[in-house]
Write an enzyme that holds these catalytic residues in place. Structure first.
Site, mmCIF file in Angstrom:
data_model
loop_
_atom_site.group_PDB
_atom_site.id
_atom_site.type_symbol
_atom_site.label_atom_id
_atom_site.label_comp_id
_atom_site.label_asym_id
_atom_site.label_seq_id
_atom_site.Cartn_x
_atom_site.Cartn_y
_atom_site.Cartn_z
ATOM 1 C CG HIS A 81 -16.776 10.051 -37.538
ATOM 2 N ND1 HIS A 81 -17.351 11.091 -38.241
ATOM 3 C CD2 HIS A 81 -17.727 9.096 -37.431
ATOM 4 C CE1 HIS A 81 -18.603 10.782 -38.522
ATOM 5 N NE2 HIS A 81 -18.861 9.573 -38.043
ATOM 6 N N GLY B 189 0.829 -1.209 0.000
ATOM 7 C CA GLY B 189 0.000 0.000 0.000
ATOM 8 C C GLY B 189 0.857 1.250 0.000
#
Ligand code: AGP
Length: 609
Positions: A507, A100
């Site tokens: 596009h 962590g």
């Protein structure tokens, strides 16, 4: 992310630590280390950059002995990948491994430097070690009190294990935002980030709850809750078979997990389809079911592959259950000011149940006034399951390969069942609901038919493995499948792969097309096929190399390669069409000789934000 295994026993734990930390390799890491306290109360530490095999060789050369200690795999967060930054970290008699991030470590570091501590690494873990040492030496506190006092000064989500060379009879384990499990043995006890690491030694586990601190001795375990009160936590007997976490006859976990899909989908369906072909989730109370009747909007949040499963379900929620649905990547959901819809219900999706971004989004959602929340998760005791109002489990079994495969198809299966359930509750599209149940029943056998195409799929992969780019196209609910196919290729082959909705080609991405650009098009012969054919023609006219996945041959031009997929109902087709793409990405990585189960820089469960 980082993996921890620890043990306190009467035997020499070196082999146990090396074998157990190897079981956590799948979590992803870049360096590994180990520390034990020997008979002379000395801390012996060995660390290296790279794989556990390298660590094992180094350790075995030294002929170490110790009956208390831990091993760690580090996934770099604070500081580069180097031996100095590899865990365990030491401050005099104190040794620490951690998983962590300590968010206020820079401030603490300055403070500790002023107190005279010298740092040998850039890590937040070394900050913890020095802080513990400072607190202990101030008042001669016990190790437990030292830890309790020190963690009050730490911000962030983490778990850690601490030992003290001056009192080498116990380990202290802390869970604060990142999971830890205690394995109970006979006259020996263990700690790990994941029970998988301990299955060879025990089946008896205690999962620490948020804020718990445990004193783990060889013959005794004491747990204190976040208020410092001693507490009993339930002991569970794991039904995970040690064998199920081995590769068996397969070369890689990913391959095994792809081939497990007929079974994992079957397990996910089992006991949930009633004789009258309605869906029943034993996990949902009538009150919770009613929330779906009340819901005027569904908000789904997830990451990576789970996000792609959620995207498919948007098509299903809207077209089948008539409920507007929005899907958002968890880290984005947590990064903006949100305006929530009236009577909206919140859903999270996760394989691991420990993804920090998804957990954070769930926590935020609780303050926003959603009708309720549900998680669809593969890990029963996980943080996401614990913190959610209710959970629907995917029965995919343990998934080790970093690239998610069987958990994705199991998530889609649960989502489709949930939506079918809502259709029944709302008495909407009942005939379609019955058809879905029927198709779900046939899904495992259709997937098995795809496996018979593996030689052809491998051939396509062998043709494309040298490419620098691959484009994936899909339309409607197959667009998220194109996204997932591209993600699979990216993460294990390191080839740039992009996915676009077929209709979006003109596009912009059409500019990329030339004879060197392979385009994989998901084109089932369904209500959208005529539109998809236009995209195929546009690519063909520009000499793109086309690979079409379909149940019906598209005879448009001769530069089209065709992979035939068995016919299946349009609604359920996304669950089937991902399977050839998983195999394709697997074979590309295989041909490239990549580390398929542990791709570089990635972790199985992403426990940091
Ligand atoms: C998938 O192949 C990836 N490894 C990754 O995108 C993963 O799906 C993501 O990190 C979410 O994980 P979760 O399902 O455990 O929450």
């Amino acid at each position: 992310m980082c993996g921890i295994v620890a043990a306190v026993t009467k035997r020499n734990i070196i082999n146990f630590l090396l074998q157990s930390i190897k079981k956590l390799e799948y979590r992803g890491y870049d360096s590994s280390g180990l520390a034990v306290i020997n008979k002379n109360s000395d801390i012996v530490r060995i660390r290296c950059v790279g794989k556990v095999n390298v660590l094992s060789k180094k350790v075995k050369k030294k002929k170490l002995f110790g009956n208390i200690g831990f091993a760690h795999t580090r996934w770099a967060t604070h500081g580069k990948i180097s031996k100095e930054n590899t865990h365990p970290h030491i401050s005099s008699n104190i040794v620490v491994v951690h998983n962590g991030i300590i968010e206020n470590s820079s401030k603490l570091r300055i403070l500790l430097e002023k107190k005279g501590y010298t740092f040998n690494s850039d890590t937040d873990t070394e900050v913890i070690a020095h802080l513990l040492h400072l607190e202990q030496s101030k008042k001669g506190l016990s190790l437990l009190k030292t830890v309790q006092k020190s963690i009050l000064q730490l911000n962030g989500n983490y778990s850690m294990v601490v030992m003290d060379a001056k009192n080498a009879s116990k380990l202290i384990a802390v869970r604060s935002g990142s999971p830890l499990v205690i394995g109970l043995g006979i006259k020996e006890n263990f700690i790990a980030s994941d029970q998988i690491a301990l299955l060879s030694s025990t089946k008896r586990f205690i999962y620490l709850e948020e804020g718990d601190i445990a004193i783990v001795k060889a013959k005794k375990v004491n747990i204190f809750n976040k208020d410092g009160v001693i507490i009993e936590r339930d002991e569970i007997k794991s039904n995970v078979k040690y064998k199920s976490v081995s590769k068996g006859k397969y070369k890689h976990y990913m391959e095994k997990e792809i081939y497990e899909q007929p079974l994992s989908i079957q397990k996910t369906l089992n006991n949930r389809i009633k004789e009258d072909k309605t869906i029943h989730f034993s996990e949902l109370s009538p009150k919770e079911e009613n929330l779906f009747l009340k819901a005027e909007h569904i908000q789904i949040v997830a990451c990576g592959t789970s996000y792609h499963a959620a995207l498919v379900s948007k098509y299903w929620f809207e077209s089948l259950a008539d409920i507007p649905c929005d899907v958002e990547i968890a880290s984005e959901f947590s990064s903006r000011k949100l305006a929530i819809r009236k009577n909206s219900f919140f859903i999270t999706l996760s394989q691991s149940g420990e993804t920090a971004d998804t957990l954070e989004a769930l926590r935020i959602s609780k303050k926003l006034g959603y009708l309720g929340n549900l998680t669809i998760c593969n890990m029963k005791g996980s943080s996401l399951v614990k913190e959610s109002d209710c959970c629907l489990s995917t029965e995919a079994g343990i998934e080790i390969g970093v690239a998610s495969t069987k958990s994705f198809t199991a998530q889609l299966t649960v989502l489709l069942m949930l939506i079918t359930k809502i259709m029944h509750l709302k008495r909407k599209n009942i005939m379609i609901a019955k058809k879905i149940v029927k198709s779900l029943h046939y899904l495992p056998s259709k997937i098995k038919k795809i496996f018979k195409k593996n030689t052809l799929i491998e051939k396509v992969a062998n043709n494309l493995y040298r490419k620098k780019n691959i484009l994936f196209l899909g339309r409607g609910s197959q667009y998220p499948i194109a996204l997932e196919g591209a993600l699979k290729v990216k993460e294990i082959s390191y080839i740039h792969a992009e996915a676009y909705p077929s209709g979006e080609l003109k596009h912009g991405p059409l500019a990329l097309i030339d004879k060197n650009m392979p385009v994989i098009i998901i084109a089932p012969n369904d209500s959208l096929i005529e539109k998809t054919k236009k995209s195929i023609q546009e690519i063909s006219a520009r000499e793109g190399k086309i690979y079409v996945l379909s149940d019906k041959e598209v005879n448009l031009e001769n530069n089209i390669n065709f992979i035939k997929i068995p016919y299946i109902e349009e609604i359920i087709a996304p669950i089937l069409y991902i399977v050839p793409l998983q195999l394709f990405s697997y074979y590309i990585a295989l041909k490239k000789g990549k580390n398929i189960d542990q791709p570089r820089n990635l972790a199985k469960s992403v426990t940091v934000e």
